[in-house]
Structure formats: structure tokens, C-alpha cells
Design a protein around this motif. Structure first.
Motif, short mmCIF file in Angstrom:
data_model
loop_
_atom_site.label_atom_id
_atom_site.label_comp_id
_atom_site.label_asym_id
_atom_site.label_seq_id
_atom_site.Cartn_x
_atom_site.Cartn_y
_atom_site.Cartn_z
N ARG A 275 0.82 -1.37 0.25
CA ARG A 275 -0.40 -0.12 -0.20
C ARG A 275 0.79 1.34 0.00
O ARG A 275 0.83 2.64 -0.01
N ALA A 276 2.25 0.58 -0.27
CA ALA A 276 3.29 2.05 -0.22
C ALA A 276 2.82 2.43 -1.89
O ALA A 276 3.37 1.63 -2.73
N ARG A 277 4.02 3.46 -2.33
CA ARG A 277 4.05 4.38 -3.70
C ARG A 277 5.50 3.69 -3.82
O ARG A 277 6.19 4.07 -3.19
N GLU A 278 5.49 3.42 -5.07
CA GLU A 278 7.31 2.14 -5.58
C GLU A 278 8.15 3.41 -5.88
O GLU A 278 9.21 3.04 -4.80
N MET B 117 -6.53 -0.92 -3.61
CA MET B 117 -5.19 -0.84 -3.76
C MET B 117 -5.30 0.17 -4.08
O MET B 117 -4.72 0.61 -5.44
N TYR B 118 -5.36 1.42 -3.27
CA TYR B 118 -4.88 2.65 -3.45
C TYR B 118 -4.67 3.51 -2.24
O TYR B 118 -5.08 3.02 -0.83
N VAL B 119 -3.77 4.92 -2.13
CA VAL B 119 -4.01 5.32 -0.83
C VAL B 119 -5.37 6.36 -0.57
O VAL B 119 -5.33 7.38 -2.08
N SER B 120 -5.74 6.12 0.12
CA SER B 120 -7.32 7.42 -0.12
C SER B 120 -6.44 8.69 0.59
O SER B 120 -5.89 8.52 1.51
N ALA B 121 -6.43 9.86 -0.03
CA ALA B 121 -6.87 11.03 -0.02
C ALA B 121 -8.08 11.62 0.45
O ALA B 121 -8.49 11.81 -0.47
N THR C 172 -14.12 14.79 1.25
CA THR C 172 -14.30 14.31 0.05
C THR C 172 -12.91 12.86 -0.10
O THR C 172 -12.17 13.11 0.21
N LEU C 173 -13.63 11.57 -0.61
CA LEU C 173 -12.39 10.80 -0.67
C LEU C 173 -11.62 10.76 -2.11
O LEU C 173 -12.62 11.04 -2.80
N HIS C 174 -10.75 10.90 -2.41
CA HIS C 174 -9.62 10.80 -3.86
C HIS C 174 -8.86 9.39 -3.52
O HIS C 174 -8.38 9.47 -2.72
N LYS C 175 -8.85 8.81 -4.52
CA LYS C 175 -8.30 7.72 -4.43
C LYS C 175 -6.74 7.86 -5.21
O LYS C 175 -6.86 8.23 -6.65
N GLU C 176 -5.85 7.41 -4.56
CA GLU C 176 -4.27 7.49 -6.01
C GLU C 176 -4.04 6.23 -6.11
O GLU C 176 -3.57 5.31 -4.96
N SER C 177 -4.53 5.24 -7.62
CA SER C 177 -4.23 4.32 -7.25
C SER C 177 -3.05 3.82 -7.42
O SER C 177 -1.82 4.32 -8.22
N LEU C 178 -2.47 2.54 -6.93
CA LEU C 178 -1.27 2.30 -6.81
C LEU C 178 -0.37 1.43 -7.95
O LEU C 178 -1.11 0.30 -7.97
N ASN C 179 0.50 1.45 -8.15
CA ASN C 179 0.65 0.42 -9.82
C ASN C 179 2.50 0.04 -9.73
O ASN C 179 3.02 0.95 -8.79
N TYR C 180 2.14 -1.40 -9.45
CA TYR C 180 3.54 -2.09 -8.79
C TYR C 180 3.89 -2.33 -10.19
O TYR C 180 3.86 -3.67 -10.63
#
Lengths: 650, 222, 250
Positions: free
Chosen positions: A108-111, A612-616, A627-635
């Protein structure tokens, strides 16, 4: 409204940070003098950032809540700091540290961020040694390493049981050097109470001088917040008494998104709670798990006898002991990551096998280690921890096993930042535990020190400079601008409201109630019904707080109750957001364990497809759903798998 | 040597220690000569006293000795005043923790020793040197100050004996801390040798206190 | 346990202080000293009185913020601990406990039991660092350091800057604090480069701030929560004289 752009640089994973540095904007030395930077916080990230920015020639103002920057809570970290030096020649590499951190964080962390962290980890060790940090050494004069949870290599550098202290004092000495030079102005006993935004950019802060009570204004071209985590929302935690989430919360309310607020780390080896007068929990370093073995009685009746004080742990035979971590996770054994170890302890205690008079404790036993290595070796390794334990519990851990239980320790969540550690407010940066980056859903041991110093020494000085490059013609700001007026007015109103409330209940009584609520419903195990209940109860508690809280004294001079009241007021809002985030995340990952999502064996079930996202979270106003924004994580460089600590395969 | 050298607290301590240790060597010489008075004849004592009072080398050394006293006293006073100034508000419950028990009373023992010193000088040193109140005695055909007789006469008085002994016990206390403390101030602290220095400190303080005190006792009771 | 607390109350730096007695009852022997103070403060707030102001933060004996002088001892009646690690089992039922702030000219009282210890920061700023900037440093293993030196440096570096040494010293001397930092760096090759300059600057600052002189009483060592040794003071003395006598003037 800002958009979620994580600004990952181009190139392969290993090239990204080099590419960034090669192409970033710089400020020439003469112009650096014309640019002011506020750094809030003097822990590893804050002190390192302030010192490094000062060295570069910027005019830095550094703020500290304690009486001296040397007291920031980074100082309490015991075990060590990771780096991919591979000095022991046991197969470590930057990639492996990166891999372990991503895996430990349950994907769940950014590569890109984590790879950069692993990359600069080696520079940190070099830097600290050059500063005179007395890391442990071998007889040959070279640096010693030990192993920590979640890793199959020994990559942890340490300075006895006081690594955090030594690293912080290293950063503090670098900071002192800059203060002496005049490049950093130090403001101690100041608490930041608001962020000032001018034309959409962070340009200043409002603080309260906790000695005189004065409300002060400070302006700058950029603001870096490195104010640590918000674990004290639980009232009882291993955080220091003054640690709080208010700065992060003010930034959130001024427009910075809050990342993964529900991600809280529960540390498995803390001294158990012993009474309701208790003010904080004491951590026993994870390093103890190198030599200590964790167990509970195999038979429930033994556990019950121990709880009643009829049986001593030393009387339980070897075959009647359940070394449950070794049983469940043969490959990693007692060195599984913290979330796994904590949940396993909770599982045993909930099932009735817990020890201590509350039944909420497990044993951490050094009997075998002492037999194998001798008491003097154990004493050399953990002497100060054993002494600390004995002072608190009044039992000698050389003779009887330690009792431990999980406790709130660290918050992986925090202010959302992009690759540059910039928040969604231009000119506002967040470093160290205050930001959400790098650790995903669970932090590995000895990685907090690494991240704090990486951000402070090696990331912020570059990225802040990149931001400031087009600001060289912006003159120094005056603090009589209307934006400062307005911010100070808000702060004063809030403080006056608290002081004039004249209710009947103390601040601490609300904090304790909130803490219990959070521990019960937003703690080690969460479920939908509990979270919904928590949200309602926190709301009600918040209303009661503003109706009935009693804050004695005035704005002037020292007023500790007032300081506490502002922090608890913020916790009462932050706690709700944590519960909301936990409710949204319908999966179990890392420190976030939803009871609905587990295997029959009680292992966490992640849902990579949907979560598989960071909730912001974006603030929309008081009592308005954020408001929930989603930063999706790509591995791209790592294969996403279910974490498996049963086998040694990675 | 810059200005800061003469002013630094560490330098003052260094000078204090150096002067103090030097004064201890003098005490041993003094004690050695004093013990001569216990011989059946006071001649040896009187000759030694004469030598000390007239030899040119000793006279030069005397200046150094007085310098040592002067510096030790002045620096001690400056340091003590600074120490008092460093804590203008005293504690209600004074601290009792200290590993060198006599160190707390150095200024007090110092004042008593100083008073003794003044009386002592008036009684013996100045008398012999300037006031001429000492009888003469012929030894081997040469005239000497009969300090031996003076000593024997003085120590017939019980008050004088007690005062003398008390002064030297106090000096013992002063030296018990002072001797080993001097090494620390000079930076000489070593895990192997410091325990030895501390034992030596006890020994020095006892030897000097007993050595000096034994004289009046023997004279009074014989 | 029932106790009487005799606490120094002082509204501000320039105001006169006095002792005030507070009875506390039903104190658990397992609670920490500061938790007992919390209970007292909760009671004071409930009554509408002003709580006792005291410094504290980590409550695990490492930040060095707590600073109470209890019954004549900094950090109270136990060895090798800070006030926050002191537990009530160290006291007797019915006891009167006298609590004072650190008292020293360079540690002025801010309020009640809170004192200003920024003089320690000033001493560090005078030279308690290695002058290296971020980046451009050699590999961490480039210079081997004898284990014994690293260990001794760590012993000295364990100082938490709480000021108990000053509080305990009958002369309010800061020698143990200053010598711990001087020693740490003097023992390590990284610190040796500017050791001569450092010791002179730090000592000069210490003197300037009005700390007392060392009389080798060693109360500092006896009361230091981290058991810093006075051998560090001797080392500083050596370093200082070597610097004064041998170092070329700048």
C-alpha cells in the motif's frame, strides 16, 4: 481544487531519483539568502531538513514544541535504523530493502518513494557516522548490524538501545551548528496553531509561545511540517505526552489532503497497561525479538492460574508453552512484522491464553538466550531495556519472562504528499511521520528513523529548492497582511472559546474517553458496526467536549491545560476521519485489520482489486462529509503477492 | 597564552590543584622536621629549623611556597564565590548525594586551616624571624634560636594541644578530598590508577594528620 | 498510599515563589511519580485551581525534559532514572515529599517546576558538533574505530541533557554535561579534527553562562540518570590543557 498528481519522475525505478535531481530547478547561492523557509518540528525529519536547508544558504526558521530541539520524540526510538549497506555480506541490496519495505507495508506504499528511500538509506549511515554518531562496532572497528522484523538479512545499524537518541542528537548537533552560524533561527516552546495561505500557497504560520502565551506570526516562502504522528488520539500510546496531530490537522483543514488516516501501527512489544491512572505506554524495543521468544501457556487452565497469581511463568514446563509465532510462522518466527505479531498476541489473549493479572499480556522470554549466550551478552545487548522494564514493572527480566502487549506506536497515515513530499497545498511540504508516504499499511522496524532522516537530509533540501526556484523575486512577506490577521483571529477565537467554556470536565477526561473509543473500535481489529458506532460516539463526545470542557487559566503565560485542550479538540475530529477511512477500506491490510476480511486461520485478506489505492481525504467544512480521492498504486517492479511469513521465499 | 587562559574555570582549577599538591609536599617536609623535636635532644630540630630559616636555596623556595599558599587561597576564594553565585536561590532540602564526602566542606575546612595558619605563623615563624622573642641556645659553639624549647613550652598547655590536633584533623579532611581531587583537576583519571590515587589520598591525609598530631600528644604526656 | 506534597509554586520568572502543601490520597504504588502529579493536577483543575506546571514529554526516560528535585535529589530517590521513571513504590505511606525546581543561575524558573535550560543549547551551539554538512562524506566504514573507543563515546553520548548534574552539584556546575559532549567527539576520529577548538569554545561558553566550578564532589555522577562518568570531566580537563598549551592560536 488540487488534483492528485504524485509527480513520479520518468525513467526506470532505479533512475527516477537521479533523473529528478539531474533535471530539477536550482536556486543560485546569492538568491538562497533571499528565500525564507519555515520548518515546524525538530525531530529527525525536521532537524535534518532545517540543518540541511540552512547549510545550503536558505534563511530557515525552525520551531520546536519542547524547550530544546534535542527532546523531539524521535529520541525515544530504541532499536535501530535500516540501510542497504550489505556490510554483513548476507545478500542485502537497495532492491531488497525496497522490496521488504513494500511487502512489509502490505503493498500500500508508492513504489518510487520507497525505492528512493532505500537508495538514500546508505547515505544516511555515512552522514551520521561523519557527524560522530557512535554506532555499535565490532572489534575490528567496523560497524555492527542486527536484524529486525520483516527481513531475512541483518541491515539494522544501532547505538545500544538508544539509536533514535543518537541519530536525533546527530541532527541536533548539525542544527546547532547552523543556529550558531545564523542560518537557522530557532524558536523553542512554540506550538503551531494555524497555517497561513496567501494566493493559494503556504506562506506562514501562527504559533503560540507556550511560555508567554503570546500569539505570534511568522512568514516564509515555503513551509515544511515535520511534526510527527497522531498516535496520541488513542490517549495511551508510546508517543510522548506532547506529541499531537494538530499541525497535520490544521494543514488538512486548510486544504492539504490527509492520506490513509486509518493506518496505525500497533507495536507488539510494549509493557502492558496496569492501571487507569496510566498516562502512557512504554515500548520495549523490537530488537528484543532477536533473542527473546514469545509464548503463552498451551493450557487454558495454566493461563487462568497465572492470571490469578497462583502460578509463576517459570513453573510452566517447556512442553506446556506455546511459542505461537514460531508455530504459526516458521520462517520468520519471532521476527514477523509488527502487525502480524500484534494480531497474533491479541488472538491468543482473546482466546483466553493471555497472562498477567488482566490476561492482556504475553511472555517475552530470554531464558534460552541467556543459556545459549550467557547473561553478560544479553546484558550488553539489552541491559538498558531490562533495567527500564524492571523500574516500571518491578520484576527482573533476567529471572522471569517479560510481559508484553501491543500498543499504539506509529501512524503510517498522515498528510498526503507527492514524490516531492509536497502536499496538495503548493509550498507546504510534509516530512517524516507527519506524511503518509513510504510505509503503506505497516511500517517495518527501524524504518521510521530511516524515513525521517531520508526526508530531512536527502529529499526536502532538493525538492523545496525545486519549488523555490521560481520564487526568487518574491520579496519577504510581512506578517501584517490580511491573511495573517484572519488566521490569528481564528486562533484567538478558538482559544477564547475554550477558556470561556467554563464547563465541568477536564480535558484529560475527554481524551481518555476518546482513547478508549478508538482502541475498542479503531484499534487492532475493526468491523463495520464498530466503526459506525465509533463515528457516532466520537461526534457525540465532540459535542459534549465543546459544551462541557473546563480549561482553567488565561491565554497569558504557561497554560498547559489550554495546550492540551486545543490538541484534544483536533483529535476529536481526526478520530472520526480515521474511523471513516477504516470503514471505507473494506479489506484487511497491514495495521488495518477488518474482522470481516480474514482467513479461517485469522490471517488478513487483502483486496487488491478494489483497494489498491491511497485514500486521500479532502476537508469540506466542519461536520460535512469529506471527499475521498483515490491515488491508485501501480506496481511495475514488484510482484504483488499475499504476504507470507511462514516460508523464507520472497 | 590569551586572556581566556587566565580566566577559564578549568585553568583556575588546574592552578588550584597544582598549588595544592605542591603544598602537600611541603607539609611532608615540615612534618619530617617537626618530628625531630621528639628526639631526646632538641638540637637536631633547632639545627634543621635554622637551616630552613637561613639557607639561600630554601629562602628562594620560601617565596615559591608563600606564592603557593597565596594562589591556592585566592583562587579557592574566587572559585567559591563563583560557586555560590551560580545558585542564588538555595534548595529547601539540600542535596546529600556526593561520592566524596569531605568535598562539600572544603571552604569550611579551608577557613579553619587558614586561621590556624595565621596563629601558627605568629607563634613560631614571625617570632623567630622578626620579633626575636625566641631564646638562643648554643649548639657546637654556634648560637641557634631555641625553637625546640618554644615548642616544648607551648605543648604543655592543654588548650594549645587540643587546638593543634583539631586543626590537623581538619587538615586531614581537607586533604582527603584535596589530594585525589587535584589529580582529577589535572585531568589524571584512569580506571587503573585512580583507585590507587584515592587510597593514597586517604593514606596521605591520615599520615599527615597523625604525624603532626602525635607531637603535642607525646610532649604533653611525657 | 496517602502523601503530602510540598510543592514549589512560582507564578512567573520574576515573581516570588513559595511552598504549598497538597494532600494526595489513594495513590497506587505502581503508578509513576508523574502519574501521581497528573492525578493531583486533575483534582486541582476540577476545583478550579491552577495545575502545577512541570516539564515532561516522553515519559520513558530519554527526552530529558522532566526535571524535578524531589526530597533533595534530582529525579528523586532512585538511581539511574529520570523523574518520569520514578515509581511511587519508592516512597512510604504518609510521607511528605518536597518537590522543587532545578535551581541554578543559568536555569531560571519559568513557572512552578519548569526551568529554562536553553543555556545547554547555547553550550552545544558553541561547538558541540562536527562541522560536516549534509552529503559528501566518506563511507561509514572508511575509518575503523576501536570498539572500546566507540563504546566509551557511546557512554558519554548517552547524556539526555536533563540538567540533573547541574541540579545535584553544590556549585551548579555543568562540567558533566559539557565533558560528556567533549568526550564523545574527542574519542571518535570524526570529532578529533576540531577537538581543540571545540573544547575551548564550549568551556568558554559554559563559564560565560554562569555555571559554577567543579569541585570534584561527583554528585553529578551519583545523580546522572544515564550514569555518565566523571572520567569524562578528567578527559575534558586533559583536552582543554592540551588545546591551550599546544594548539596554535587562531
Amino acid at each position: 481544487m488540487a488534483t492528485l498528481d504524485s509527480k513520479i519522475p520518468d525513467g526506470t525505478l532505479a533512475e527516477k531519483w537521479s533523473n529528478y535531481k539531474a533535471h530539477q530547478n536550482l536556486v543560485n547561492p546569492a538568491n538562497k539568502r533571499k528565500l525564507e523557509i519555515i520548518v515546524v518540528g525538530t525531530g529527525l525529519a525536521g532537524a535534518a531538513a532545517a540543518a540541511s536547508l540552512g547549510e545550503l544558504g536558505f534563511k530557515v526558521k525552525n520551531f520546536c514544541i519542547q524547550d530544546s530541539p534535542r527532546r523531539a520524540h524521535s529520541i525515544a526510538a530504541q532499536g535501530g535504523i535500516n540501510a542497504a549497506k550489505n556490510y554483513p555480506n548476507d545478500g542485502d541490496s537497495i532492491y531488497r530493502l525496497f522490496y521488504d519495505t513494500i511487502k512489509g507495508g502490505d503493498y500500500r506504499a508508492r513504489e518510487a518513494n520507497v525505492y528512493r528511500l532505500a537508495e538514500v538509506s546508505n547515505n544516511i549511515i555515512d552522514q551520521c557516522v561523519a557527524q560522530g554518531v557512535p554506532f555499535a562496532r565490532e572489534y575490528g572497528g567496523l560497524l555492527d548490524n542486527r536484524s529486525f522484523g520483516g527481513a531475512l538479512v541483518s541491515r539494522t545499524f544501532y547505538a545500544r538501545g538508544q539509536t533514535g537518541q543518537q541519530l536525533l542528537l546527530g541532527a541536533y548537533s548539525a542544527l546547532s551548528k547552523e543556529v550558531a552560524k545564523g542560518s537557522v533561527e530557532m524558536y523553542v516552546r512554540r506550538e503551531m496553531l494555524d497555517l497561513v495561505i496567501i494566493d493559494g500557497r503556504a506562506r506562514g504560520i501562527i504559533t503560540r509561545n507556550t511560555v508567554t502565551g503570546e500569539i505570534e506570526r511568522f512568514a516564509a516562502h515555503a513551509v515544511v511540517v515535520a511534526t510527527g504522528g497522531y498516535g496520541n488520539v488513542f490517549f495511551l500510546s508510546t508517543n510522548a505526552m506532547n506529541s499531537n496531530g494538530s499541525v497535520a490537522w490544521q494543514c488538512y483543514k486548510k486544504g492539504a489532503y490527509f492520506g490513509n488516516p486509518c493506518m496505525v501501527q500497533i507495536h507488539p512489544t510494549c509493557i502492558p497497561v496496569h492501571g487507569d491512572y496510566q498516562s502512557k505506554l512504554t515500548l520495549m524495543s523490537e530488537s528484543l525479538r532477536n533473542d527473546g521468544r514469545i509464548w503463552v501457556p498451551k493450557k487454558k487452565e495454566d493461563a487462568e492460574k497465572i492470571q490469578k497469581g497462583q502460578l509463576k511463568p517459570t513453573e510452566i514446563k517447556e512442553e506446556d508453552r506455546d511459542y505461537y509465532l514460531e508455530r504459526r510462522y516458521p520462517a520468520f518466527g519471532n521476527l514477523v512484522p509488527r502487525d502480524v505479531a500484534s494480531r497474533a498476541a491479541k488472538e491468543r489473549c482473546d482466546a483466553g491464553y493471555g497472562v498477567g493479572n488482566t490476561g492482556l499480556a504475553v511472555y517475552l522470554d530470554f531464558k534460552h538466550a541467556i543459556e545459549r549466550l550467557g547473561r553478560h551478552v544479553i546484558e550488553a545487548r539489552y541491559g538498558n531495556l531490562f533495567q527500564m522494564y524492571e523500574k516500571i514493572v518491578d520484576e527482573n527480566p533476567y529471572e522471569t519472562p517479560m510481559m508484553i502487549y501491543p500498543a499504539i506506536h506509529y501512524t503510517m497515515g498522515g498528510i498526503w504528499v507527492d514524490y516531492e513530499l509536497q502536499t496538495t497545498i503548493p509550498g507546504l511540504f510534509a516530512a517524516g511521520e507527519a506524511n503518509f508516504s513510504d510505509h503503506g499499511a505497516n511500517r517495518l522496524g527501524a524504518s521510521a528513523l530511516m524515513q525521517g532522516l531520508a526526508d530531512g537530509y536527502f529529499v526536502i533540501p532538493y525538492t523545496v529548492q525545486n519549488y523555490l526556484a521560481d520564487q526568487i523575486n518574491v520579496p519577504f512577506f510581512k506578517t501584517d497582511l490580511p491573511e495573517f490577521e484572519a488566521a490569528e483571529k481564528d486562533v484567538r477565537e478558538k482559544l477564547e472559546k475554550l477558556l470561556n467554556n467554563k464547563g465541568s470536565k477536564t480535558v484529560d477526561s475527554f481524551h481518555k474517553k476518546l482513547g478508549l473509543l478508538m482502541w475498542d473500535h479503531v484499534g487492532m481489529a475493526r468491523n463495520k458496526a464498530g466503526l459506525e458506532e465509533a463515528i457516532n460516539e466520537i461526534k457525540a463526545l465532540r459535542e459534549e467536549f465543546w459544551k462541557d470542557v473546563k480549561v482553567p487559566g488565561t491565554m497569558h503565560g504557561v497554560n498547559v491545560e489550554l495546550e492540551k485542550a486545543t490538541r484534544v479538540a483536533d483529535f476529536l475530529e481526526l478520530g472520526e476521519l480515521m474511523a471513516k477511512d477504516a470503514l471505507d477500506r473494506e479489506e484487511s491490510c497491514g495495521g488495518h485489520f477488518r474482522e470481516e476480511y480474514q482467513t479461517e486461520e485469522g490471517e488478513a485478506v487483502r483486496n487488491d482489486k478494489e483497494f489498491m489505492y491511497v485514500s486521500a481525504w479532502e476537508y469540506k467544512g466542519d461536520n460535512v462529509t469529506p471527499t475521498l480521492h483515490k491515488e491508485s498504486l501501480n506496481y511495475e517492479y514488484i510482484e504483488v503477492k499475499t504476504r507470507n511469513y511462514k516460508e523464507a521465499k520472497s | 597564552m590569551g586572556k581566556s587562559f587566565t580566566q577559564s574555570s578549568l585553568t583556575k582549577k588546574f592552578v588550584m590543584a597544582f598549588a595544592g599538591l605542591f603544598l602537600i609536599t611541603f607539609l611532608f617536609v615540615h612534618m619530617g622536621i617537626n618530628l625531630l623535636v621528639l628526639l631526646p635532644s632538641t638540637d637536631a630540630f633547632n639545627i634543621a629549623a635554622h637551616f630552613m630559616g637561613t639557607n639561600i636555596l630554601i629562602k628562594v623556595f620560601e617565596v615559591v611556597l608563600f606564592g603557593g599558599f597565596f594562589i591556592h587561597i585566592i583562587y579557592g576564594l574566587i572559585l567559591q564565590v563563583q560557586n555560590w553565585m551560580a545558585r542564588p536561590n538555595r534548595y529547601k532540602v539540600e542535596g546529600w548525594s556526593h561520592t566524596s564526602p569531605f568535598s562539600k566542606f572544603m571552604i569550611h575546612t579551608a577557613v579553619i586551616i587558614f586561621i590556624f595558619l595565621v596563629i601558627h605563623m605568629a607563634d613560631f615563624y614571625f617570632k623567630a624571624k622578626f620579633f626575636g622573642g625566641v631564646d638562643e641556645v648554643m649548639i657546637d659553639g654556634k648560637p641557634y634560636h631555641d625553637l625546640g624549647a618554644l615548642v616544648l613550652a607551648k605543648f604543655q598547655m592543654i588548650g594549645f594541644v587540643i587546638g593543634y590536633i583539631v586543626a590537623f584533623i581538619i587538615l586531614g579532611f581537607h586533604l582527603h578530598h584535596g589530594f585525589q581531587s587535584g589529580f582529577q583537576s589535572l585531568g589524571l583519571n584512569h580506571s587503573k590508577y585512580t583507585p590507587l590515587i584515592k587510597s593514597l589520598s586517604t593514606l596521605v591525609s591520615i599520615v599527615l594528620a597523625v604525624g603532626f598530631s602525635i607531637i603535642p600528644l607525646v610532649i604533653y604526656f611525657s | 498510599m496517602n502523601l503530602t506534597l510540598k510543592i514549589w509554586r512560582q507564578p512567573g520568572p520574576d515573581e516570588k515563589g513559595q511552598f504549598v502543601n497538597y494532600p494526595v490520597s489513594d495513590v497506587s504504588p505502581d503508578s509513576s511519580f508523574l502519574e501521581m502529579m497528573d492525578v493531583l493536577n486533575e483534582q486541582l483543575v476540577e476545583k478550579g485551581d491552577e495545575p502545577v506546571a512541570f516539564d515532561h514529554d516522553c515519559r520513558e526516560g530519554i527526552c530529558g525534559m522532566c526535571s524535578m528535585y524531589i526530597n533533595g535529589r534530582p529525579h528523586g530517590p532512585d538511581d539511574a532514572i529520570t523523574t518520569c521513571q520514578l515509581h511511587m513504590r519508592k516512597f512510604k505511606d504518609g510521607e511528605t515529599i518536597t518537590i522543587e525546581p532545578w535551581r541554578a543561575k543559568p536555569f531560571p524558573v519559568i513557572k512552578d517546576l519548569i526551568v529554562d535550560r536553553s543555556s545547554f543549547d547555547e553550550i552545544i551551539q558553541a561547538g558541540g558538533f562536527v562541522s560536516v554538512d549534509t552529503g559528501g562524506v566518506p563511507d561509514a566504514n572508511a575509518i575503523p574505530i576501536p570498539k572500546i573507543d566507540a563504546d566509551l563515546a557511546m557512554d558519554a553520548a548517552a547524556c539526555i541533557g536533563c540538567g540533573a548534574c547541574v541540579a545535584a552539584c553544590k556549585n551548579a556546575s555543568a562540567m558533566l554535561f559539557v565533558s560528556a559532549k567533549v568526550s564523545q567527539f574527542a574519542l571518535l576520529p570524526q570529532g578529533k579534527v576540531e577537538a581543540k577548538r571545540r573544547v575551548q569554545k564550549m568551556v568558554a561558553k559554559m563559564d560565560e553562562l554562569g555555571f559554577g566550578n567543579c569541585t570534584n564532589t561527583y554528585a553529578c555522577e551519583a545523580e546522572c540518570p544515564k550514569e555518565i562518568k566523571v572520567t569524562n570531566i578528567a578527559r575534558m580537563n586533559r583536552e582543554f590543557f592540551a588545546a591551550k598549551v599546544c594548539a596554535p592560536s587562531e
